[in-house]
Design a protein around this motif. Structure first.
Motif, PDB file in Angstrom:
ATOM      1  N   LEU A 336     -43.213  -7.494  59.654  1.00 35.79           N
ATOM      2  CA  LEU A 336     -43.644  -6.928  60.931  1.00 35.79           C
ATOM      3  C   LEU A 336     -42.916  -5.616  61.202  1.00 35.79           C
ATOM      4  CD1 LEU A 336     -43.763 -10.119  63.205  1.00 35.79           C
ATOM      5  CD2 LEU A 336     -45.678  -8.939  62.104  1.00 35.79           C
ATOM      6  N   GLY A 337     -43.645  -4.616  61.591  1.00 38.06           N
ATOM      7  CA  GLY A 337     -43.053  -3.328  61.914  1.00 38.06           C
ATOM      8  C   GLY A 337     -43.009  -2.365  60.766  1.00 38.06           C
ATOM      9  N   VAL A 338     -43.328  -2.807  59.556  1.00 38.26           N
ATOM     10  CA  VAL A 338     -43.330  -1.927  58.393  1.00 38.26           C
ATOM     11  C   VAL A 338     -44.770  -1.506  58.113  1.00 38.26           C
ATOM     12  CG1 VAL A 338     -42.766  -1.686  55.952  1.00 38.26           C
ATOM     13  CG2 VAL A 338     -41.310  -3.071  57.451  1.00 38.26           C
ATOM     14  N   PRO A 339     -45.095  -0.241  58.276  1.00 40.08           N
ATOM     15  CA  PRO A 339     -46.492   0.201  58.101  1.00 40.08           C
ATOM     16  C   PRO A 339     -46.917   0.169  56.643  1.00 40.08           C
ATOM     17  CG  PRO A 339     -45.073   2.085  58.462  1.00 40.08           C
ATOM     18  CD  PRO A 339     -44.210   0.869  58.648  1.00 40.08           C
ATOM     19  N   ALA A 340     -48.207   0.091  56.460  1.00 42.82           N
ATOM     20  CA  ALA A 340     -48.748   0.057  55.100  1.00 42.82           C
ATOM     21  C   ALA A 340     -48.496   1.364  54.367  1.00 42.82           C
ATOM     22  CB  ALA A 340     -50.241  -0.261  55.155  1.00 42.82           C
ATOM     23  N   ASP A 341     -48.430   2.475  55.099  1.00 39.08           N
ATOM     24  CA  ASP A 341     -48.224   3.782  54.470  1.00 39.08           C
ATOM     25  C   ASP A 341     -46.758   4.202  54.493  1.00 39.08           C
ATOM     26  OD1 ASP A 341     -48.055   4.025  57.183  1.00 39.08           O
ATOM     27  OD2 ASP A 341     -49.160   5.917  57.313  1.00 39.08           O
ATOM     28  N   ALA A 342     -45.838   3.209  54.403  1.00 35.78           N
ATOM     29  CA  ALA A 342     -44.401   3.506  54.372  1.00 35.78           C
ATOM     30  C   ALA A 342     -44.074   4.316  53.128  1.00 35.78           C
ATOM     31  CB  ALA A 342     -43.608   2.206  54.380  1.00 35.78           C
ATOM     32  N   PRO A 343     -42.901   4.975  53.096  1.00 36.17           N
ATOM     33  CA  PRO A 343     -42.524   5.785  51.923  1.00 36.17           C
ATOM     34  C   PRO A 343     -42.606   4.992  50.626  1.00 36.17           C
ATOM     35  CG  PRO A 343     -40.996   6.144  53.725  1.00 36.17           C
ATOM     36  CD  PRO A 343     -41.890   5.029  54.153  1.00 36.17           C
ATOM     37  N   ALA A 344     -42.845   5.719  49.553  1.00 35.60           N
ATOM     38  CA  ALA A 344     -42.998   5.082  48.245  1.00 35.60           C
ATOM     39  C   ALA A 344     -41.776   4.234  47.915  1.00 35.60           C
ATOM     40  CB  ALA A 344     -43.207   6.164  47.186  1.00 35.60           C
ATOM     41  N   ARG A 345     -42.056   3.083  47.329  1.00 40.89           N
ATOM     42  CA  ARG A 345     -40.981   2.151  46.999  1.00 40.89           C
ATOM     43  C   ARG A 345     -40.989   1.840  45.512  1.00 40.89           C
ATOM     44  NH1 ARG A 345     -38.965  -0.710  51.633  1.00 40.89           N
ATOM     45  NH2 ARG A 345     -39.951   0.052  53.537  1.00 40.89           N
ATOM     46  N   THR A 346     -39.797   1.621  44.957  1.00 38.61           N
ATOM     47  CA  THR A 346     -39.631   1.303  43.545  1.00 38.61           C
ATOM     48  C   THR A 346     -39.576  -0.199  43.368  1.00 38.61           C
ATOM     49  OG1 THR A 346     -38.363   3.337  43.248  1.00 38.61           O
ATOM     50  CG2 THR A 346     -38.180   1.658  41.520  1.00 38.61           C
ATOM     51  N   THR A 347     -40.268  -0.705  42.348  1.00 35.80           N
ATOM     52  CA  THR A 347     -40.252  -2.142  42.064  1.00 35.80           C
ATOM     53  C   THR A 347     -38.957  -2.514  41.354  1.00 35.80           C
ATOM     54  OG1 THR A 347     -42.657  -2.227  41.907  1.00 35.80           O
ATOM     55  CG2 THR A 347     -41.425  -4.023  40.879  1.00 35.80           C
ATOM     56  N   VAL A 348     -38.296  -3.531  41.861  1.00 30.57           N
ATOM     57  CA  VAL A 348     -37.023  -4.005  41.306  1.00 30.57           C
ATOM     58  C   VAL A 348     -37.162  -5.479  40.979  1.00 30.57           C
ATOM     59  CG1 VAL A 348     -34.577  -4.405  41.764  1.00 30.57           C
ATOM     60  CG2 VAL A 348     -35.661  -2.299  42.564  1.00 30.57           C
ATOM     61  N   PHE A 349     -36.712  -5.873  39.778  1.00 32.12           N
ATOM     62  CA  PHE A 349     -36.690  -7.274  39.380  1.00 32.12           C
ATOM     63  C   PHE A 349     -35.241  -7.743  39.343  1.00 32.12           C
ATOM     64  CE2 PHE A 349     -40.683  -5.763  37.482  1.00 32.12           C
ATOM     65  CZ  PHE A 349     -41.569  -6.715  37.994  1.00 32.12           C
ATOM     66  N   THR A 350     -34.975  -8.889  39.961  1.00 34.04           N
ATOM     67  CA  THR A 350     -33.618  -9.441  40.004  1.00 34.04           C
ATOM     68  C   THR A 350     -33.687 -10.918  39.676  1.00 34.04           C
ATOM     69  OG1 THR A 350     -33.022  -7.871  41.742  1.00 34.04           O
ATOM     70  CG2 THR A 350     -31.535  -9.732  41.382  1.00 34.04           C
ATOM     71  N   VAL A 401     -36.456 -15.631  39.947  1.00 38.60           N
ATOM     72  CA  VAL A 401     -36.646 -14.193  39.810  1.00 38.60           C
ATOM     73  C   VAL A 401     -37.268 -13.663  41.094  1.00 38.60           C
ATOM     74  CG1 VAL A 401     -37.772 -12.347  38.516  1.00 38.60           C
ATOM     75  CG2 VAL A 401     -36.929 -14.378  37.319  1.00 38.60           C
ATOM     76  N   VAL A 402     -36.669 -12.595  41.635  1.00 40.75           N
ATOM     77  CA  VAL A 402     -37.158 -11.961  42.857  1.00 40.75           C
ATOM     78  C   VAL A 402     -37.725 -10.588  42.498  1.00 40.75           C
ATOM     79  CG1 VAL A 402     -36.583 -11.121  45.151  1.00 40.75           C
ATOM     80  CG2 VAL A 402     -35.444 -13.164  44.244  1.00 40.75           C
ATOM     81  N   GLU A 403     -38.941 -10.334  42.928  1.00 40.33           N
ATOM     82  CA  GLU A 403     -39.510  -8.996  42.839  1.00 40.33           C
ATOM     83  C   GLU A 403     -39.402  -8.353  44.213  1.00 40.33           C
ATOM     84  OE1 GLU A 403     -43.764  -6.689  41.961  1.00 40.33           O
ATOM     85  OE2 GLU A 403     -43.561  -8.860  41.594  1.00 40.33           O
ATOM     86  N   SER A 404     -38.784  -7.199  44.276  1.00 42.41           N
ATOM     87  CA  SER A 404     -38.562  -6.540  45.567  1.00 42.41           C
ATOM     88  C   SER A 404     -38.961  -5.078  45.469  1.00 42.41           C
ATOM     89  CB  SER A 404     -37.092  -6.673  45.992  1.00 42.41           C
ATOM     90  OG  SER A 404     -36.230  -6.120  45.010  1.00 42.41           O
ATOM     91  N   ARG A 405     -39.060  -4.437  46.645  1.00 42.28           N
ATOM     92  CA  ARG A 405     -39.410  -3.021  46.722  1.00 42.28           C
ATOM     93  C   ARG A 405     -38.240  -2.275  47.357  1.00 42.28           C
ATOM     94  NH1 ARG A 405     -42.908  -4.720  43.893  1.00 42.28           N
ATOM     95  NH2 ARG A 405     -45.176  -4.607  44.220  1.00 42.28           N
ATOM     96  N   SER A 406     -37.788  -1.248  46.683  1.00 40.34           N
ATOM     97  CA  SER A 406     -36.672  -0.436  47.165  1.00 40.34           C
ATOM     98  C   SER A 406     -37.178   0.937  47.543  1.00 40.34           C
ATOM     99  CB  SER A 406     -35.595  -0.326  46.079  1.00 40.34           C
ATOM    100  OG  SER A 406     -34.550   0.533  46.485  1.00 40.34           O
ATOM    101  N   GLU A 562     -39.147   3.875  62.914  1.00 39.45           N
ATOM    102  CA  GLU A 562     -40.604   3.770  62.930  1.00 39.45           C
ATOM    103  C   GLU A 562     -41.208   4.576  61.777  1.00 39.45           C
ATOM    104  OE1 GLU A 562     -44.266   3.849  66.172  1.00 39.45           O
ATOM    105  OE2 GLU A 562     -42.260   4.513  66.729  1.00 39.45           O
ATOM    106  N   GLY A 563     -42.178   3.961  61.116  1.00 38.11           N
ATOM    107  CA  GLY A 563     -42.809   4.583  59.965  1.00 38.11           C
ATOM    108  C   GLY A 563     -42.107   4.295  58.661  1.00 38.11           C
TER     109      GLY A 563
END
Length: 815
Positions: A336-350, A401-406, A562-563
């Motif tokens: 909630l509160g994170v827009p779909a057009d948020a800044p580009a994120r890198t995929t991280v596997f942990t 294994v967690v896939e996350s966006r940084s 915001e954004g």
């Protein structure tokens, strides 16, 4: 005729039967007390898993042994049962005081004036642990106090019933009470090992108690009435009842007691409140709850478990929001509160391996988008992306294994964001309670009031808390009485300006809300230490391995922009890693990626590459171990380390030389006195010279044996060391002087008149009956040089640097 009735003769006193004699008069009660100790310890094995395994053992032994020993001694003194129990209670108070209140005690055993306050603090600490943690709980002083006090009272009850009241079977109820807490708390119940050990110890207690009864009944004679068989029958019946009874008792919700079941009177665990336990984690010097993770992230990874949003109340706790959670964690939706057009994120596997770490909250990097290979039923919260076990499970022994966006964030990008819409996030992230201290509001206005954009305000607050006025300390909050989480604690922290991560993170979050920025506090672990290992990850990625434990426990604030969404900051000096976007050039403190407790060894570089050298030096000076990390200080550190090693290496030589010089001085003073007085010397000098000679010989490999006489040792030394000429004569003079000083008659005059001898005038001639020479240090030097010249280089070095005589001096040996 008068008859008289004779008074009946008094009946002879009846001899008391052996059975009527007092049981406590016999010495066999010691065996029953010993069996009671074993029974209580056996029942206490069920605490493994409630607290860290076997962490309870030493404190428990230090409590139970004095208590039961005092009770046994009182029975030997034939005190009555009531006084014996009172003695046990007093011994319990004394042992608890010695362990937990030594500084507040009188003579180390009697509670002093400050004991009540310390008791309240420890009980409050225990309450926090019970309310906020899941098993195994942290081994804090408060928990150990409760455990030791409870087991001490159980031991008094068991010993009183078994020995004083001679009702050993009834003591089993007290042993059952010990296992109630593990049955409630542990996911797998009491456990078969603890149960079997307790049953066997209880049977032993019954057998020993019956053996004592037979001894008393037979007047001390060896007798048997089948007590072992009866004990076995009673124990078997008790075991059967224990196994069958749980089938009809509500609350045992899985399997059969004691394995695979537990009492579940309160439903699922309410969860871990790490904010309460962080101080104990950080104060623990050894660390526990080891976690390993491997990641392909190019920036330091924080493992987040929960977030704290509700800042009202006496204690800040995570909100489970069970009804708002989404089931299934293979794919997580948008926060909630994170827009779909948020800044580009890198995929991280942990890939995370929890091992012994147990919590209903799942550890993951922020922001997770999916979790795989996870056992159990889990649900995620759209408000903060926290993942919670909903089936009473935990993270223990999981490998997932967690896939996350940084997100890639910059100072310029964040600085261009204006104040957020009040409806952008739920209200709980912006609320401040009515009792918010005035110091929080006024200090926020002083620090951030001149700025408009949220980023500038946030950076001003962070830099203020990282400034030189504040110091990092895990002890100051305890000493100051503000260790915890609440608005009052934040106010005390702003006044004292000393605390650890809970205080820094909570204060920044509260000040951010006072400045109009939505905030929350994340709780988890700092990046930890790299192991150097790598693993193959999903999609042909290479994962670098790290390890963390309880010493890496940490809290940090997350502020909403915001954004963009939620952004991490790091206000705690000497802990964690300051993100590149949170580093401001030419700030009073200055940017750096620091980890004062070696939480990020190897120095994972900040991707922004922006640093301020002067500020970096200032911050690192505040952190533990910073001297070793500063490039300019490394030569000095190396020199100091080498100097320390050299001093330690030369310490035996210095100590041995000091003792040699002391003996030389004593002998030389004797030589001077002997020259002036014409006597053989002053008592003690020959002994000192001989002691030096035998020790030097031992250093070179010719030790003095305990059975050696001076003559035997001197002969063996001369032969083994191949002494010749002058060294042999010097050794003989030293031996002769020592023998005379040690064994000659005391008080013998220096010279006597020899009968039958006269000079030319007919006067008697005075002839000395003492040795012709006294002990001389020159003889010691002569023997020493001879031993040194006939020895190898290795032997000479060992004799000088690691003298065996010095070691014998400390160990009490005579070699």
């Amino acid at each position: 005729m008068t008859s008289t009735l004779s008074r009946p003769a008094p009946a002879p006193p009846q001899e008391r039967s052996p059975a009527s004699r007092s049981a406590v008069a016999a010495p066999w009660h010691w065996a029953v007390t010993g069996a009671a100790l074993l029974a209580v310890l056996a029942a206490a094995t069920s605490l493994n898993g409630v607290v860290e395994p076997w962490a309870w053992l030493l404190p428990t032994l230090r409590t139970l042994v004095p208590v039961l020993l005092a009770m046994a001694v009182s029975r030997t003194l034939r005190l009555n049962s009531l006084i014996t129990a009172l003695v046990g209670v007093l011994a319990l108070v004394g042992s608890l005081t010695a362990q937990f209140f030594p500084r507040e005690s009188i003579l180390g055993l009697v509670p002093g004036p400050g004991s009540s306050l310390e008791l309240q603090r420890l009980l409050g600490q225990a309450e926090e642990t019970v309310v906020s943690q899941v098993a195994p709980v942290l081994p804090s002083a408060g928990i150990f106090l409760v455990i030791c006090a409870a087991l001490g009272l159980v031991a008094i009850v068991v010993d009183t019933f078994s020995t004083s009241m001679r009702m050993p079977a009834a003591s089993g109820f007290a042993l059952v009470l010990v296992m109630v807490s593990p049955a409630i708390v542990k996911p797998d119940g009491v456990g078969m090992f603890a149960f079997v050990v307790t049953v066997l110890a209880f049977l032993l207690l019954l057998a020993v108690a019956q053996w004592r009864e037979n001894r008393i009944a037979s007047g001390g004679a060896r007798a048997s009435s089948g007590f072992a068989g009866r004990s076995a029958i009673i124990g078997a019946a008790a075991l059967a009842v224990t196994v069958i009874l749980p089938l009809f008792v509500p609350g045992f919700n899985s399997g059969a007691f004691p394995q695979g079941a537990r009492l579940n009177v309160w439903g699922n665990a309410t969860g871990l409140n790490p904010a309460v336990t962080l101080g104990n984690d950080l104060r623990n010097p050894t660390g526990f709850g080891r976690i390993t993770y491997a990641t392909n992230s190019s920036t330091p990874v924080y493992l987040r478990a929960v977030t704290l949003e509700d800042f009202g109340g006496r204690r800040w706790e995570p909100n489970q929001r069970i009804n708002d959670r989404e089931t299934g964690v293979a794919e997580l939706g948008t926060e909630l509160g994170v827009p779909a057009d948020a800044p580009a994120r890198t995929t991280v596997f942990t890939e995370i391996t929890t091992q012994s770490y147990a919590s209903p909250w799942l550890l993951s990097p922020y922001a997770p988008v999916g979790v795989s290979n996870l056992r159990g039923t889990w649900a995620w919260d759209p408000s903060n992306l926290s993942v919670l076990a909903t089936d009473g499970g935990s993270t223990a022994r999981q490998e997932y294994v967690v896939e996350s966006r940084s997100a890639s964030l910059t100072r310029e990008g964040l600085g261009a964001i204006g104040p957020s819409d009040p409806d952008a996030v739920p209200e709980i992230f912006t609320e401040l309670p009515n009792d918010t201290p005035e110091i929080v509001r006024t200090r926020t206005e002083e620090i951030a009031g001149a700025f408009v954009n949220p980023y500038d305000k946030a950076l001003a607050i962070q830099n203020y808390l990282r400034g030189p006025e504040f110091t990092y300390s895990v002890e100051a909050p305890v000493d100051g009485g503000y260790d915890g989480s609440s608005m009052d604690v934040m106010a005390r922290f702003l006044e004292s300006k000393s605390g650890y991560c809970v205080h820094y993170a909570g204060t920044m979050a509260v000040m951010a809300r006072a400045a109009g920025i939505p905030s929350r506090v994340a709780v988890g672990y700092t990046p930890g230490s790299p192991t150097g290992g790598t693993e193959a990850g999903p999609e042909d990625t290479e994962l670098n391995e790290f390890v963390v434990d309880s010493r890496n426990a940490h809290a940090w604030p997350e502020l909403y922009f915001e954004g963009v969404g939620w952004v991490q900051f790091e206000p705690t000096p000497s802990r964690g890693v300051v993100p590149g976007y949170a580093q401001q050039a030419f700030s009073p403190v200055g940017p750096r990626a620091d980890d004062g407790d070696a939480l990020n060894p190897g120095g994972i570089r900040d991707p922004s590459g922006d640093t301020d050298a002067s500020a970096e030096a200032t911050d690192e000076a505040e952190s533990p171990g910073a001297l070793g990390r500063r490039d300019g200080a490394r030569p000095l550190t190396g020199l100091l380390a080498l100097a320390g090693i050299a001093v330690l290496g030369l310490l035996p030589l210095l100590l041995r030389g000091t003792r040699t010089r002391s003996r030389r001085r004593a002998v030389q003073l004797t030589e001077s006195a002997a020259g002036r007085e014409g006597a053989a010397g002053i008592g003690g000098a020959a002994t000192a010279a001989w002691a030096e000679t035998t020790e030097i010989a031992g250093d070179y490999g010719y030790p003095l044996e305990p059975t050696d006489t001076p003559r035997i040792f001197a002969g063996r030394l001369a032969a083994s060391a191949e002494l010749t000429a002058e060294p042999v004569r010097s050794l003989a003079r030293l031996r002769t002087a020592y023998e005379y000083e040690e064994y000659a008659e005391q008080g013998l005059p220096a010279a006597d008149a020899a009968p039958g001898r006269a000079d030319q005038g007919g006067r008697p001639v005075t002839v000395s009956t003492r040795p012709a020479t006294a002990a001389r240090w020159q003889d010691v030097d002569t023997v020493t040089r001879a031993l040194r010249s006939s020895s190898s280089l290795a032997t000479r070095l060992r004799a000088r640097l690691f003298p065996q005589s010095l070691l014998n001096r400390f160990t009490g040996g005579r070699h």
